[in-house]
Write an enzyme that holds these catalytic residues in place. Structure first.
Site, short mmCIF file in Angstrom:
data_model
loop_
_atom_site.label_atom_id
_atom_site.label_comp_id
_atom_site.label_asym_id
_atom_site.label_seq_id
_atom_site.Cartn_x
_atom_site.Cartn_y
_atom_site.Cartn_z
N CYS A 1 22.51 62.20 81.78
CA CYS A 1 23.71 63.57 80.73
C CYS A 1 23.21 64.83 81.18
O CYS A 1 24.25 65.70 81.79
CB CYS A 1 23.84 63.07 79.98
SG CYS A 1 24.27 61.01 79.20
N ARG A 2 22.64 65.40 79.88
CA ARG A 2 21.72 66.90 79.92
C ARG A 2 21.48 67.23 81.30
O ARG A 2 22.50 68.07 81.87
CB ARG A 2 21.92 66.68 78.62
CG ARG A 2 22.61 66.95 77.64
CD ARG A 2 21.98 66.71 76.10
NE ARG A 2 20.74 65.39 76.45
CZ ARG A 2 20.56 65.29 74.71
NH1 ARG A 2 19.93 66.47 73.88
NH2 ARG A 2 19.14 64.27 75.51
N SER A 3 20.08 67.35 81.33
CA SER A 3 19.44 67.32 82.54
C SER A 3 20.20 67.54 83.08
O SER A 3 19.70 68.58 84.11
CB SER A 3 17.59 66.70 82.15
OG SER A 3 18.01 65.60 82.36
N ASP B 1 23.48 65.53 72.58
CA ASP B 1 23.27 64.29 72.97
C ASP B 1 24.95 64.06 73.00
O ASP B 1 25.35 63.70 72.12
CB ASP B 1 22.20 63.76 72.41
CG ASP B 1 22.02 62.47 73.83
OD1 ASP B 1 23.02 62.18 73.87
OD2 ASP B 1 21.50 61.37 73.35
P1 4NP Z 1 20.29 62.53 77.58
O1 4NP Z 1 20.83 60.98 76.58
O2 4NP Z 1 19.14 62.64 77.65
O3 4NP Z 1 21.37 63.93 77.65
O4 4NP Z 1 20.07 62.13 79.29
C1 4NP Z 1 20.58 60.27 77.43
C2 4NP Z 1 20.69 58.89 77.35
C3 4NP Z 1 20.43 57.60 76.88
C4 4NP Z 1 20.19 57.21 75.83
C5 4NP Z 1 20.46 58.24 74.87
C6 4NP Z 1 20.99 59.73 75.16
N1 4NP Z 1 19.59 56.20 75.58
O5 4NP Z 1 19.14 55.52 74.43
O6 4NP Z 1 19.96 55.38 76.45
#
Ligand code: 4NP
Length: 161
Positions: free
Chosen positions: A19-21, A129
């Protein structure tokens, strides 16, 4: 003669790298290209849950709506080599920062920072997040990562003199 090696190499790091990165990577690549900054760019997660996966479809759609294609990216976990291969490792939130530090070898040469540190008046802020929220959260993420990407490009341009 081969092209000059970029002075800077920047790695954006969140938890899952879906998502974010990847959104930060896309926004930064776009901002760097527009500004004429030659820079290696990549992203990674502190966790391995989504290794090999494309970004979340909501992240892809939001980036696309802002003219940036991130559909081809694949998630990976941060690795020991990253701490010497990259000049800057940039965390999206406080937990990511702690996760990065937990992976760091003694010989790390990368400067470790938070994404919003480059934005005047927003140092230390976290990029929230959006994973468990709705589509609107991804717009908030895009707004944060795009303003920060622009600020990082300006900072790195200034550092390259
Ligand atoms: P990200 O978001 O760290 O911005 O890629 C997430 C993606 C997956 C999960 C948590 C946050 N997960 O728990 O699977």
């Amino acid at each position: 003669m081969s092209p000059a090696k970029p002075t800077h190499a920047v790695l954006f790091v969140c938890l899952g790298n879906i998502c974010r990165s990847p959104m930060a990577e896309g926004a930064f690549r776009e901002a760097a290209e527009s500004a004429g900054l030659s820079c290696t760019v990549d992203s990674a997660g502190t966790a391995a849950y989504h290794v090999g996966n494309a970004p979340d479809r909501r992240a892809i759609a939001t980036a696309r709506a802002h003219g940036v294609d991130i559909a081809h990216l694949a998630a990976r976990q941060i690795a020991i080599e990253d701490f010497t291969a990259f000049t800057h490792i940039i965390a999206l939130d406080n937990a990511n920062l702690e996760g990065i530090k937990a992976h760091a070898p003694r010989n790390t040469t990368a400067q470790i920072s938070m994404m919003m540190d480059a934005v005047e008046g927003r140092a230390g802020e976290q990029v929230k997040d959006p994973y468990y929220g709705d589509e609107e959260g991804f717009e908030v993420t895009w707004a944060d990562v795009s303003v920060a990407a622009q600020a990082w490009v300006e900072k790195l341009l200034a550092e390259s003199g």
